[in-house]
Design a protein around this motif. Structure first.
Motif, PDB file in Angstrom:
ATOM      1  N   ASP A   1      12.670   6.671  43.243  1.00  0.00           N
ATOM      2  CA  ASP A   1      13.590   6.022  42.316  1.00  0.00           C
ATOM      3  C   ASP A   1      14.553   5.086  43.028  1.00  0.00           C
ATOM      4  O   ASP A   1      15.371   4.435  42.391  1.00  0.00           O
TER       5      ASP A   1
ATOM      6  N   HIS B   1      18.589   5.702  47.270  1.00  0.00           N
ATOM      7  CA  HIS B   1      19.289   5.393  48.512  1.00  0.00           C
ATOM      8  C   HIS B   1      18.687   4.123  49.094  1.00  0.00           C
ATOM      9  O   HIS B   1      17.948   4.160  50.066  1.00  0.00           O
TER      10      HIS B   1
ATOM     11  N   GLY C   1       9.113  25.907  47.591  1.00  0.00           N
ATOM     12  CA  GLY C   1      10.437  25.330  47.777  1.00  0.00           C
ATOM     13  C   GLY C   1      10.572  23.862  47.405  1.00  0.00           C
ATOM     14  O   GLY C   1      11.630  23.423  47.014  1.00  0.00           O
ATOM     15  N   ASN C   2       9.491  23.090  47.572  1.00  0.00           N
ATOM     16  CA  ASN C   2       9.419  21.715  47.077  1.00  0.00           C
ATOM     17  C   ASN C   2      10.402  20.725  47.686  1.00  0.00           C
ATOM     18  O   ASN C   2      10.872  19.818  47.010  1.00  0.00           O
ATOM     19  N   ALA C   3      10.753  20.872  48.937  1.00  0.00           N
ATOM     20  CA  ALA C   3      11.563  19.827  49.568  1.00  0.00           C
ATOM     21  C   ALA C   3      10.623  18.760  50.111  1.00  0.00           C
ATOM     22  O   ALA C   3       9.634  19.083  50.754  1.00  0.00           O
TER      23      ALA C   3
ATOM     24  N   HIS D   1       9.923  17.076  52.589  1.00  0.00           N
ATOM     25  CA  HIS D   1       9.990  16.862  54.029  1.00  0.00           C
ATOM     26  C   HIS D   1       8.890  17.657  54.709  1.00  0.00           C
ATOM     27  O   HIS D   1       8.446  18.666  54.181  1.00  0.00           O
TER      28      HIS D   1
ATOM     29  N   ASP E   1       7.496  16.629  38.875  1.00  0.00           N
ATOM     30  CA  ASP E   1       8.097  15.353  38.485  1.00  0.00           C
ATOM     31  C   ASP E   1       7.471  14.695  37.262  1.00  0.00           C
ATOM     32  O   ASP E   1       8.084  13.845  36.641  1.00  0.00           O
TER      33      ASP E   1
ATOM     34  N   ASN F   1       9.369  14.346  33.995  1.00  0.00           N
ATOM     35  CA  ASN F   1      10.665  13.681  34.034  1.00  0.00           C
ATOM     36  C   ASN F   1      10.574  12.189  34.282  1.00  0.00           C
ATOM     37  O   ASN F   1      11.584  11.509  34.321  1.00  0.00           O
TER      38      ASN F   1
ATOM     39  N   PRO G   1      14.451  18.863  40.811  1.00  0.00           N
ATOM     40  CA  PRO G   1      13.726  17.676  41.279  1.00  0.00           C
ATOM     41  C   PRO G   1      14.566  16.417  41.038  1.00  0.00           C
ATOM     42  O   PRO G   1      15.335  16.360  40.073  1.00  0.00           O
ATOM     43  N   ALA G   2      14.390  15.438  41.908  1.00  0.00           N
ATOM     44  CA  ALA G   2      15.219  14.236  41.851  1.00  0.00           C
ATOM     45  C   ALA G   2      15.152  13.539  40.502  1.00  0.00           C
ATOM     46  O   ALA G   2      16.082  12.842  40.108  1.00  0.00           O
ATOM     47  N   SER G   3      14.055  13.748  39.760  1.00  0.00           N
ATOM     48  CA  SER G   3      13.896  13.035  38.500  1.00  0.00           C
ATOM     49  C   SER G   3      14.467  13.809  37.316  1.00  0.00           C
ATOM     50  O   SER G   3      14.441  13.329  36.195  1.00  0.00           O
ATOM     51  N   SER G   4      14.989  15.028  37.575  1.00  0.00           N
ATOM     52  CA  SER G   4      15.368  15.877  36.448  1.00  0.00           C
ATOM     53  C   SER G   4      16.682  15.455  35.795  1.00  0.00           C
ATOM     54  O   SER G   4      17.603  14.961  36.449  1.00  0.00           O
TER      55      SER G   4
ATOM     56  N   LYS H   1      24.730  10.032  44.097  1.00  0.00           N
ATOM     57  CA  LYS H   1      23.360  10.526  44.180  1.00  0.00           C
ATOM     58  C   LYS H   1      23.160  11.217  45.525  1.00  0.00           C
ATOM     59  O   LYS H   1      23.735  10.795  46.522  1.00  0.00           O
ATOM     60  N   THR H   2      22.385  12.279  45.538  1.00  0.00           N
ATOM     61  CA  THR H   2      22.170  12.953  46.811  1.00  0.00           C
ATOM     62  C   THR H   2      20.696  12.914  47.184  1.00  0.00           C
ATOM     63  O   THR H   2      19.835  12.768  46.333  1.00  0.00           O
ATOM     64  N   GLU H   3      20.446  13.079  48.471  1.00  0.00           N
ATOM     65  CA  GLU H   3      19.079  13.103  48.968  1.00  0.00           C
ATOM     66  C   GLU H   3      18.565  14.530  48.957  1.00  0.00           C
ATOM     67  O   GLU H   3      19.356  15.474  48.978  1.00  0.00           O
ATOM     68  N   ASP H   4      17.258  14.693  48.963  1.00  0.00           N
ATOM     69  CA  ASP H   4      16.712  16.029  49.145  1.00  0.00           C
ATOM     70  C   ASP H   4      16.734  16.336  50.634  1.00  0.00           C
ATOM     71  O   ASP H   4      16.050  15.701  51.410  1.00  0.00           O
ATOM     72  N   LEU H   5      17.541  17.328  51.000  1.00  0.00           N
ATOM     73  CA  LEU H   5      17.699  17.604  52.413  1.00  0.00           C
ATOM     74  C   LEU H   5      16.549  18.446  52.929  1.00  0.00           C
ATOM     75  O   LEU H   5      15.902  19.174  52.176  1.00  0.00           O
ATOM     76  N   GLN H   6      16.330  18.328  54.227  1.00  0.00           N
ATOM     77  CA  GLN H   6      15.345  19.178  54.876  1.00  0.00           C
ATOM     78  C   GLN H   6      15.741  20.635  54.666  1.00  0.00           C
ATOM     79  O   GLN H   6      16.886  21.018  54.893  1.00  0.00           O
TER      80      GLN H   6
ATOM     81  N   SER I   1      16.031  22.217  51.852  1.00  0.00           N
ATOM     82  CA  SER I   1      16.559  22.556  50.537  1.00  0.00           C
ATOM     83  C   SER I   1      15.414  22.940  49.607  1.00  0.00           C
ATOM     84  O   SER I   1      14.274  22.554  49.812  1.00  0.00           O
TER      85      SER I   1
ATOM     86  N   GLN J   1      13.733  23.088  45.763  1.00  0.00           N
ATOM     87  CA  GLN J   1      13.784  22.430  44.463  1.00  0.00           C
ATOM     88  C   GLN J   1      12.957  23.215  43.467  1.00  0.00           C
ATOM     89  O   GLN J   1      11.797  23.511  43.729  1.00  0.00           O
TER      90      GLN J   1
END
Lengths: 312, 313
Positions: free
Chosen positions: A79, A82, A248-250, A252, A271, A274, B179-182, B196-201, B203, B205
């Motif tokens: 999206d 950043h 966990g779905n991160a 990375h 996703d 959404n 999730p980032a889109s939620s 807005k925040t990033e998905d951190l290593q 973390s 979801q």
């Protein structure tokens, strides 16, 4: 009785003249039904492939993401929260391969031993007991596996290892249970279809049961068992729900087996609802679906090759 | 034996046709513009007996409320000829389908302008049926009772990774995100964090509130956010800048982390769709089902907020 005896038998004076015509009709009808079914199947599969491909390729042609950036990029921010939107799916591909390979590594020895137990060691009650258990395992819905994983495996891993318990390790343990039935049933089929002579001649040469299993039976059925392993991996690769709940779905590449990671399927299910159709984010998800499908094709090709080797 | 053959054939044929139906349905469902769900064009003659079908698709956060109200609505005698169907699928799906004309109502946690293109969003009419508030929650043993906005931002952007830095125990912070889109995450980021925040290593979801709550309640040091209806003593509800997340504080505008639940229609709704939306916003439903399921009635709000986040009394 009498009536049949009195009737002369022969083609020239067929007692029921319509009969042969009827057979032709039946033949024709059956042929049509099966042809229609076959064509329908092919059409469905082709249209799905076409649909996924047309959506998935839009990422590259419409949204202008380069192919290598998509496959090898490790930053996922579709999206553009950043700065520039980024579509690197490497972490997901890594997660998918890591979980399914690890699952196969855990499940294969167990399955092979189970099928040996059922066919060679205790063919009687062993089979009677294990067969229904394995079939039951195959019938449990994946949500249940995911929920059990989240309630039992994740807390156990959290206590035993550093980290939150969630991650690739939890995902592959859940998946390994799910693919056990696939590998076991294919292994059992292969073992029980082995020609009796092979085993008997081995015994006749004075080999023990262990020697027979280790030196004769396993090498002979190896391609079939590998087929089972590959099919199991394909199932693990495509499984979404159970994995999504425990991994966990991160987005990375994780630094350890006990750190939050993602697979292709888990990101798609997470996703898809959404995102809005036609946006770059949605298209990127379709591209991942395309990649998944492509991987499945590769698995099928591998199975084919193994089968060909098996025929000798 | 003989009569069974045609029967078998017949069964096969039926099965094949069923499969065929399935196949073509999938194809047309996912193809975006083949309108297959709009059966509401025929206008009813009399006002009294509205008939037709209403399809509401979208947000899973709003789905339980819409489902319950739909059941009640169809039970009312004057609306008994209207069929209301409710489906989940997420806010994005809801907005796509109502904009594309496959659904009559698109349920969404966010303003349509945040997801759709401006010209597409312009065609949609917003019906705000409820307000949902969210609170940051932690695992009970984190030892923190209240966090400021800045502390939350530091946690969710990864600047602070241990609870002792924000006045809690010496415990690693585990972020349980959406999730980032939620839509839930969008609301939390917009009104609680302001960024807005990033998905951190590392973390986590999850997209369902149930799973989020389960993980937070079991994982030491976990932090996440939940709608007020999910809160209980299994997780520790944090105060936001010292303000408690209660219905009164939300209604008076003291507690800022809330969002409207929207039900969008394309243009002005058809009579039977309007009947359902009116029923949804009627006092009986607003003070009954809406409160019962843990939402806050839109009518109770003393403050209003537009799509850019400007608050007016």
């Amino acid at each position: 009785m009498k009536a049949i005896d009195e009737r002369p038998v022969g083609i020239a004076d067929n007692p029921r003249p319509g009969r042969f015509k009827k057979h032709h009709m039946e033949d024709f009808a059956g042929r049509s039904y099966t042809t229609i079914c076959a064509i329908l199947l092919i059409v469905i599969i082709l249209s799905i492939v076409y649909f996924v491909a047309s959506k998935g390729l839009a990422t590259f042609f419409k949204d202008g993401v380069s192919f290598s950036e998509f496959l090898f990029g490790s930053k996922w921010d579709p999206d553009g929260n950043h700065g520039e939107p980024q579509f690197g799916v490497m972490p997901f591909i890594f997660g998918s391969f890591a979980t399914s390979i690890l699952a196969a590594v855990i499940a294969s020895p167990l399955s092979i031993c189970a099928s040996l137990f059922m066919t060679e060691i205790v063919p009687g009650w062993g089979k009677k007991l294990l067969q229904p258990v394995i079939e039951l395992l195959a019938g449990i819905p994946s949500v249940v596996y995911g929920f059990v994983g989240l309630t039992v495996i994740v807390p156990a891993l959290r206590d035993m290892f550093p980290g939150q318990g969630i991650g690739i390790a939890a995902g592959s343990i859940v998946l390994s249970v799910m693919i056990l039935p696939t590998i076991t049933s294919i292994g059992t089929d292969a073992l029980s279809s082995l020609p009796r002579g092979l085993k008997e001649s081995s015994y006749a040469l004075g080999a023990t049961r262990w020697q027979t299993i280790y030196r004769v039976i396993l090498p002979t059925v190896l391609p079939s068992i590998l087929t089972g392993v590959v099919l199991g991996m394909a199932r693990a690769f495509g499984e979404a729900l159970a994995v999504q709940m425990v991994i966990g779905n991160a987005p990375h590449i994780p630094r350890s087996l006990f750190e939050s990671a993602s697979t292709l399927t888990s990101v798609i299910t997470l996703d898809m609802g959404n995102t809005v159709m036609g946006t770059a984010h949605s298209n990127a998800l379709w591209s991942m679906a395309l990649a998944l499908m492509f991987m499945t094709f590769i698995f099928v090709v591998i199975v084919r090759l193994l089968e060909r080797r098996n025929r000798i | 034996m003989k009569f069974k053959k045609p029967l078998l054939m017949f069964c096969t044929l039926v099965l094949v046709l069923m499969l065929a139906a399935c196949g073509s349905k999938n194809a047309s469902d996912s193809g975006s513009t083949t309108g297959s769900g709009t059966a509401t064009e025929d206008k009813p003659a009399a006002e009294e007996t509205l008939s037709g079908s209403v399809l509401a698709v979208g947000s899973t956060a709003l789905q339980p409320l819409v489902e319950q109200v739909a059941q009640k609505f169809m039970g009312e005698s004057q609306y008994s000829k209207i069929q209301v169907q409710v489906q989940g699928g997420g806010s994005g799906t809801g907005l796509t389908q109502v904009s594309g004309g496959q659904a009559n109502i698109g349920n969404s946690d966010v303003f349509a302008e945040e997801k759709l293109d401006a010209d597409k969003a312009k065609e949609l009419v917003d019906h705000q049926v409820a307000v949902v508030a969210m609170a940051a929650v932690t695992n009970p043993d984190a030892g923190v009772d209240s966090l400021t906005k800045q502390q939350l931002v530091d946690i969710f952007t990864g600047k602070v990774t241990n609870w002792k830095d924000v006045g809690g125990k010496d415990e690693k912070i585990v972020i349980v995100n959406r999730p980032a889109s939620s839509g839930t995450r969008a609301t939390f980021e917009k009104y609680a964090l302001g960024t807005k925040t990033e998905d951190l290593q590392g973390s986590i979801q999850e997209d369902s509130s149930g799973t989020v709550k389960k993980i937070i309640s079991e994982t030491p040091g976990a932090i996440g956010y939940l709608a007020l209806s999910y809160l209980d003593d299994k997780v520790k509800t944090l105060k936001y800048d010292g303000v408690e997340a209660t219905e009164e504080n939300v209604a008076s505008g003291k507690y800022p982390v809330w969002a409207y639940e929207h039900m969008y229609t394309k243009g002005e709704p058809a009579p039977e769709v309007k009947a359902f939306l009116d029923y949804m916003t009627s006092d009986a439903v607003q003070n009954g089902d809406v409160v019962e399921l843990g939402y806050i009635p839109a009518s109770k709000m003393e403050v209003k907020r537009d799509k850019d986040g400007n608050i007016t009394k």
